[in-house]
Write a protein that holds these residues in place. Structure first.
Motif, PDB file in Angstrom:
ATOM      1  N   SER A 163       0.869  -1.183  -0.120  1.00  0.00           N
ATOM      2  CA  SER A 163      -0.064   0.023   0.171  1.00  0.00           C
ATOM      3  C   SER A 163       0.815   1.300  -0.056  1.00  0.00           C
ATOM      4  O   SER A 163       0.274   2.198  -0.342  1.00  0.00           O
ATOM      5  CB  SER A 163      -0.945  -0.026   1.134  1.00  0.00           C
ATOM      6  OG  SER A 163      -1.640  -1.066   1.151  1.00  0.00           O
ATOM      7  N   ARG A 187       7.289  -9.072   6.999  1.00  0.00           N
ATOM      8  CA  ARG A 187       6.553  -9.152   8.469  1.00  0.00           C
ATOM      9  C   ARG A 187       7.136  -9.986   9.350  1.00  0.00           C
ATOM     10  O   ARG A 187       7.657 -11.247   8.845  1.00  0.00           O
ATOM     11  CB  ARG A 187       5.001  -9.456   8.368  1.00  0.00           C
ATOM     12  CG  ARG A 187       4.108  -8.648   7.652  1.00  0.00           C
ATOM     13  CD  ARG A 187       2.667  -8.763   7.520  1.00  0.00           C
ATOM     14  NE  ARG A 187       2.083  -7.889   6.752  1.00  0.00           N
ATOM     15  CZ  ARG A 187       0.917  -7.920   6.232  1.00  0.00           C
ATOM     16  NH1 ARG A 187       0.149  -8.935   6.785  1.00  0.00           N
ATOM     17  NH2 ARG A 187       0.359  -7.119   5.171  1.00  0.00           N
ATOM     18  N   GLN A 201       3.026  -9.196  -2.780  1.00  0.00           N
ATOM     19  CA  GLN A 201       1.530  -8.820  -2.444  1.00  0.00           C
ATOM     20  C   GLN A 201       1.391  -8.246  -4.005  1.00  0.00           C
ATOM     21  O   GLN A 201       2.417  -7.705  -4.585  1.00  0.00           O
ATOM     22  CB  GLN A 201       1.217  -7.699  -1.553  1.00  0.00           C
ATOM     23  CG  GLN A 201       1.228  -8.330  -0.263  1.00  0.00           C
ATOM     24  CD  GLN A 201       0.742  -7.333   0.574  1.00  0.00           C
ATOM     25  OE1 GLN A 201       0.942  -5.838   0.515  1.00  0.00           O
ATOM     26  NE2 GLN A 201      -0.132  -7.516   1.734  1.00  0.00           N
ATOM     27  N   GLU A 203      -1.272  -4.976  -5.105  1.00  0.00           N
ATOM     28  CA  GLU A 203      -2.232  -4.283  -4.860  1.00  0.00           C
ATOM     29  C   GLU A 203      -2.878  -3.359  -5.880  1.00  0.00           C
ATOM     30  O   GLU A 203      -2.333  -3.126  -6.808  1.00  0.00           O
ATOM     31  CB  GLU A 203      -1.889  -3.118  -3.696  1.00  0.00           C
ATOM     32  CG  GLU A 203      -1.530  -4.178  -2.383  1.00  0.00           C
ATOM     33  CD  GLU A 203      -1.800  -3.341  -1.018  1.00  0.00           C
ATOM     34  OE1 GLU A 203      -2.510  -2.155  -1.068  1.00  0.00           O
ATOM     35  OE2 GLU A 203      -1.657  -3.986  -0.036  1.00  0.00           O
TER      36      GLU A 203
HETATM   37  N1  PHE Z   1      -2.944  -3.726   2.479  1.00  0.00           N
HETATM   38  C1  PHE Z   1      -3.622  -4.701   3.017  1.00  0.00           C
HETATM   39  C2  PHE Z   1      -2.695  -5.944   3.490  1.00  0.00           C
HETATM   40  O1  PHE Z   1      -1.675  -5.858   3.612  1.00  0.00           O
HETATM   41  C3  PHE Z   1      -4.463  -5.299   1.910  1.00  0.00           C
HETATM   42  C4  PHE Z   1      -5.548  -4.280   1.483  1.00  0.00           C
HETATM   43  C5  PHE Z   1      -5.205  -3.399   0.334  1.00  0.00           C
HETATM   44  C6  PHE Z   1      -6.829  -4.029   1.996  1.00  0.00           C
HETATM   45  C7  PHE Z   1      -6.097  -2.467  -0.086  1.00  0.00           C
HETATM   46  C8  PHE Z   1      -7.673  -3.388   1.652  1.00  0.00           C
HETATM   47  C9  PHE Z   1      -7.351  -2.673   0.453  1.00  0.00           C
HETATM   48  O2  PHE Z   1      -3.417  -6.800   4.098  1.00  0.00           O
END
Ligand code: PHE
Length: 334
Positions: A163, A187, A201, A203
């Motif tokens: 994000s 993490r 990920q 996004e």
């Molecule tokens: N950033 C969140 C995660 O890492 C995932 C997510 C992205 C949720 C965008 C909602 C909207 O878990």
């Protein structure tokens, strides 16, 4: 004829022997040179026939010399002979990693919908990973147990989600914005078959005037069908993320049993694959976007999870061990 047989049978181990052979036959005093010298004594009626024979002989010697030389000169650096007829060793061709495969496939699906790809740094500051995304100062995700900190005050850390790339995109681009952000995230979790401290990920973010939850749902349905096939079903459940409001989690009908119930979906028929929601106005404002004029949706998911479903991989650790027996299985998926 006798000379011709001799020529056919000739073999040599080195170039010197070849040279001696040449001198013996074609040198100044060589047998064939002598034959040419005696040619003038041949009676006229036989000249044609004998002449042809001598020429055949001479050609045979020259062919022989050049073919032997060709073999002898095919040597490797140590002067060892190389058998040029031996089949070569094949170059091993690598395979794409399953994570790259699903990543590329997902990107191409979103590209068809007009999304472009954005990337960002793995080492981030607190603001891009948490602050701008509406995480309150004491939010547990910032906790030492979850985030890998590189420095404290000011906080420098390994991003825990991609994000942060969306924050950077909103800061630098004006709406309409339509991006997908793939990347590696970190993490502090114990490594097991179902969790790893490094994962990937992807996004997505769409910001424009009048973007609604219906747009989000339709986009995700299209995505799920492209990735898992026409028959897949999706389900949105209410959830919570600091940066989206409302928020949801998306399930797909189990891709292994088709929703009938199996071990993978724990007999529920559903698998959770992503988080999503409408971008919280606080996030838009923090990134310099007018939240009265614009709205947007965001979603995010783990690539390991998706690749597990697509390729029926049962243990996350396989992705990071680089065991060629595992990696080779994705050859046909290139
Ligand atoms: N950033 C969140 C995660 O890492 C995932 C997510 C992205 C949720 C965008 C909602 C909207 O878990």
């Amino acid at each position: 004829q006798q000379l011709l047989n001799e020529v056919e049978a000739f073999k040599a181990d080195n170039l010197q022997q070849v040279e001696e052979f040449r001198i013996k036959l074609l040198g100044k005093k060589g047998s064939i040179t002598q034959l040419f010298a005696e040619f003038k004594n041949v009676p006229v009626e036989q000249k044609k026939e004998i002449g042809q024979k001598i020429n055949v002989l001479k050609d045979a010697v020259q062919d022989k010399i050049s073919s032997i030389k060709e073999v002898l000169e095919n040597k490797d650096e140590e002067g060892e002979k190389v058998d040029i007829t031996r089949p070569g060793t094949q170059n091993e061709i690598g395979t794409r990693h399953p994570i790259s495969l699903v990543k590329n496939e997902m990107i191409s699906i979103f590209k068809k919908l007009g999304f472009s790809v954005a990337e960002g740094p793995e080492i981030e500051d607190d603001w891009h990973v948490f602050g701008a995304l509406n995480f309150p100062p004491e939010h547990p995700a910032r906790d030492m147990q979850d985030t890998f900190f590189i420095e404290k005050n000011p906080d420098i850390l390994l991003r825990t989600h991609t994000s942060s790339i969306q924050v950077r995109t909103m800061q630098t681009q004006k709406p309409p914005i339509r991006v997908v952000c793939p990347g590696r995230v970190f993490r502090n979790e114990a490594i097991s078959a179902r969790a790893h401290c490094i994962f990937h990920q992807i996004e997505g973010l769409y910001i424009d005037e009048n973007v609604s939850f219906a747009d989000l749902k339709q986009t995700l349905l299209y995505f799920a069908k492209e990735l898992f096939g026409e028959n897949v079903k999706i389900r949105l459940r209410p959830s919570y993320f600091p940066f989206t409001e409302p928020s949801a989690e998306m399930d797909v009908s189990c891709t292994i049993c088709g929703g009938k119930g199996c071990n993978v979906c724990k007999h529920t028929g559903w698998l959770e694959i992503m988080g999503c929601g409408m971008v919280d106005p606080n996030v838009l404002e923090a990134c310099g976007i007018d939240s009265k004029k614009y709205s947007g949706y965001a979603f995010g998911m783990g690539l390991e999870r998706i690749a597990m479903l697509k390729y029926e991989i049962r243990d996350l650790r396989l992705y990071f061990e680089n065991d060629v027996r595992f990696l080779k299985q994705f050859k046909s998926a290139l």
